[in-house]
Design a protein around this motif. Structure first.
Motif, PDB file in Angstrom:
ATOM      1  N   ILE A  47      -9.511  -2.213   6.098  1.00  0.00           N
ATOM      2  CA  ILE A  47      -8.797  -3.472   6.353  1.00  0.00           C
ATOM      3  C   ILE A  47      -7.839  -3.780   5.206  1.00  0.00           C
ATOM      4  O   ILE A  47      -6.688  -4.182   5.422  1.00  0.00           O
ATOM      5  N   HIS A  48      -8.286  -3.578   3.986  1.00  0.00           N
ATOM      6  CA  HIS A  48      -7.427  -3.794   2.825  1.00  0.00           C
ATOM      7  C   HIS A  48      -6.183  -2.916   2.909  1.00  0.00           C
ATOM      8  O   HIS A  48      -5.078  -3.347   2.574  1.00  0.00           O
ATOM      9  N   GLY A  49      -6.346  -1.684   3.406  1.00  0.00           N
ATOM     10  CA  GLY A  49      -5.210  -0.771   3.510  1.00  0.00           C
ATOM     11  C   GLY A  49      -4.131  -1.274   4.457  1.00  0.00           C
ATOM     12  O   GLY A  49      -2.938  -1.186   4.152  1.00  0.00           O
ATOM     13  N   VAL A  51      -3.578  -4.437   5.333  1.00  0.00           N
ATOM     14  CA  VAL A  51      -2.972  -5.636   4.738  1.00  0.00           C
ATOM     15  C   VAL A  51      -1.999  -5.239   3.630  1.00  0.00           C
ATOM     16  O   VAL A  51      -0.874  -5.757   3.550  1.00  0.00           O
ATOM     17  N   GLN A  52      -2.411  -4.295   2.797  1.00  0.00           N
ATOM     18  CA  GLN A  52      -1.544  -3.871   1.702  1.00  0.00           C
ATOM     19  C   GLN A  52      -0.353  -3.053   2.187  1.00  0.00           C
ATOM     20  O   GLN A  52       0.711  -3.085   1.571  1.00  0.00           O
ATOM     21  N   LEU A  53      -0.521  -2.341   3.291  1.00  0.00           N
ATOM     22  CA  LEU A  53       0.630  -1.659   3.889  1.00  0.00           C
ATOM     23  C   LEU A  53       1.704  -2.676   4.244  1.00  0.00           C
ATOM     24  O   LEU A  53       2.883  -2.494   3.910  1.00  0.00           O
ATOM     25  N   CYS A  54       1.309  -3.760   4.904  1.00  0.00           N
ATOM     26  CA  CYS A  54       2.286  -4.773   5.323  1.00  0.00           C
ATOM     27  C   CYS A  54       2.864  -5.522   4.126  1.00  0.00           C
ATOM     28  O   CYS A  54       4.056  -5.845   4.104  1.00  0.00           O
ATOM     29  N   SER A  55       2.026  -5.780   3.123  1.00  0.00           N
ATOM     30  CA  SER A  55       2.505  -6.450   1.923  1.00  0.00           C
ATOM     31  C   SER A  55       3.531  -5.589   1.198  1.00  0.00           C
ATOM     32  O   SER A  55       4.629  -6.045   0.851  1.00  0.00           O
ATOM     33  N   ASN A  56       3.188  -4.318   0.966  1.00  0.00           N
ATOM     34  CA  ASN A  56       4.108  -3.418   0.263  1.00  0.00           C
ATOM     35  C   ASN A  56       5.346  -3.107   1.091  1.00  0.00           C
ATOM     36  O   ASN A  56       6.448  -2.991   0.549  1.00  0.00           O
ATOM     37  N   ALA A 143      -7.220   0.089  -4.032  1.00  0.00           N
ATOM     38  CA  ALA A 143      -6.079  -0.468  -4.778  1.00  0.00           C
ATOM     39  C   ALA A 143      -5.838   0.320  -6.057  1.00  0.00           C
ATOM     40  O   ALA A 143      -6.431   0.032  -7.094  1.00  0.00           O
ATOM     41  N   THR A 144      -4.975   1.305  -5.986  1.00  0.00           N
ATOM     42  CA  THR A 144      -4.660   2.110  -7.168  1.00  0.00           C
ATOM     43  C   THR A 144      -3.379   1.647  -7.860  1.00  0.00           C
ATOM     44  O   THR A 144      -2.983   2.232  -8.867  1.00  0.00           O
ATOM     45  N   GLY A 145      -2.759   0.616  -7.342  1.00  0.00           N
ATOM     46  CA  GLY A 145      -1.496   0.135  -7.890  1.00  0.00           C
ATOM     47  C   GLY A 145      -1.499  -0.134  -9.382  1.00  0.00           C
ATOM     48  O   GLY A 145      -0.567   0.276 -10.092  1.00  0.00           O
ATOM     49  N   PRO A 146      -2.523  -0.830  -9.918  1.00  0.00           N
ATOM     50  CA  PRO A 146      -2.510  -1.124 -11.353  1.00  0.00           C
ATOM     51  C   PRO A 146      -2.509   0.114 -12.238  1.00  0.00           C
ATOM     52  O   PRO A 146      -1.978   0.082 -13.342  1.00  0.00           O
ATOM     53  N   PHE A 147      -3.092   1.209 -11.754  1.00  0.00           N
ATOM     54  CA  PHE A 147      -3.148   2.412 -12.574  1.00  0.00           C
ATOM     55  C   PHE A 147      -1.863   3.221 -12.526  1.00  0.00           C
ATOM     56  O   PHE A 147      -1.555   3.960 -13.467  1.00  0.00           O
ATOM     57  N   HIS A 174      -0.716   3.608   1.838  1.00  0.00           N
ATOM     58  CA  HIS A 174      -1.537   2.852   2.795  1.00  0.00           C
ATOM     59  C   HIS A 174      -1.285   3.298   4.232  1.00  0.00           C
ATOM     60  O   HIS A 174      -2.196   3.264   5.062  1.00  0.00           O
ATOM     61  N   LEU A 175      -0.056   3.729   4.526  1.00  0.00           N
ATOM     62  CA  LEU A 175       0.239   4.229   5.865  1.00  0.00           C
ATOM     63  C   LEU A 175      -0.565   5.496   6.164  1.00  0.00           C
ATOM     64  O   LEU A 175      -1.135   5.646   7.255  1.00  0.00           O
ATOM     65  N   LEU A 176      -0.623   6.410   5.213  1.00  0.00           N
ATOM     66  CA  LEU A 176      -1.340   7.661   5.415  1.00  0.00           C
ATOM     67  C   LEU A 176      -2.853   7.458   5.507  1.00  0.00           C
ATOM     68  O   LEU A 176      -3.562   8.310   6.066  1.00  0.00           O
ATOM     69  N   LYS A 177      -3.351   6.350   4.964  1.00  0.00           N
ATOM     70  CA  LYS A 177      -4.786   6.077   5.057  1.00  0.00           C
ATOM     71  C   LYS A 177      -5.212   5.725   6.484  1.00  0.00           C
ATOM     72  O   LYS A 177      -6.377   5.907   6.844  1.00  0.00           O
TER      73      LYS A 177
END
Length: 223
Positions: A47-49, A51-56, A143-147, A174-177
């Motif tokens: 679910i996070h993926g 949401v983050q796909l749409c956010s990014n 969420a690997t963004g911070p790294f 996130h799309l590939l996930k």
């Protein structure tokens, strides 16, 4: 899912996407922490993926003229490899370790973020192994963004280029996930209502954050 939890997630989706639109990072990992508290372990990363796909993706669209495409295309081959290997590794894994892993992930991020700073001008070839590492980890922690952020906070990137290029890389991650989790048996349609609400909130949050970014100086952005 209760109305209270849905409302909490909607508010978190708005706030964290607005924050990411302003500084280019931090929103996804914060939302991940909230989701790990209120959702069953097996739902968090899929679910996070979405949401983050749409956010990014929203950030990518509104900043599309600022994407540095050379770095994106250098990142892609490693990303595809990393997600493929993670999908194979996920097979048969039980999730009893998931919430402790998220806790460790958040603590490592908080302890390391001040030391990472920026890498100033890493070579282009480095973005392929960076994509592989981020792709592999993304299926497990989300969420690997911070790294990966220090690799995009380059001295030759303006603030809009940092946000746009990193958002483009994260969008594809996130799309590939999605096909990876479908192959692993996750049913996105079963959770379509809460996904629709959260997607709407991250789009609104991203547009709100972009308005704030226009008033932020380069030095304030980097800090």
């Amino acid at each position: 899912m209760s109305g209270f939890i849905a409302s909490m997630l909607a508010l978190a989706a708005f706030a964290t996407s607005a924050f990411s639109a302003i500084v280019g990072m931090g929103g996804g990992v914060t939302l991940l922490g909230v989701m790990a508290i209120v959702l069953p372990a097996g739902l968090v990363v899929p679910i996070h993926g979405i949401v983050q796909l749409c956010s990014n993706l929203t950030r990518t669209i509104v900043f599309i003229p600022h994407v540095r495409w050379r770095f994106f295309f250098a990142y892609v081959p490693g990303l595809v490899l990393g997600i493929t290997l993670a999908t194979l590794a996920w097979q048969g894994i039980k999730l009893t370790w998931f919430k402790p892993l998220i806790g460790i992930f958040l603590l490592v991020f908080l302890l390391s973020r001040g030391r990472l700073g920026s890498l100033r001008a890493p070579p282009l070839w480095l973005y392929a192994p960076l994509g592989a590492g981020a792709g592999f980890l993304s299926l497990f922690v989300g969420a690997t963004g911070p790294f990966i952020a220090p690799f995009f906070l380059r001295e030759d990137f303006r603030k809009e280029e940092v946000i746009a290029t990193k958002a483009m890389c994260q969008s594809l991650t996130h799309l590939l996930k999605i096909p990876a989790f479908i192959a692993l048996g996750f049913d996105y349609l079963e959770h379509s209502l809460i996904l629709a609400v959260l997607v709407l909130m991250v789009v609104i949050g991203t547009l709100a954050g972009k308005r704030v970014l226009t008033h932020l100086s380069e030095s304030s952005f980097e800090r």
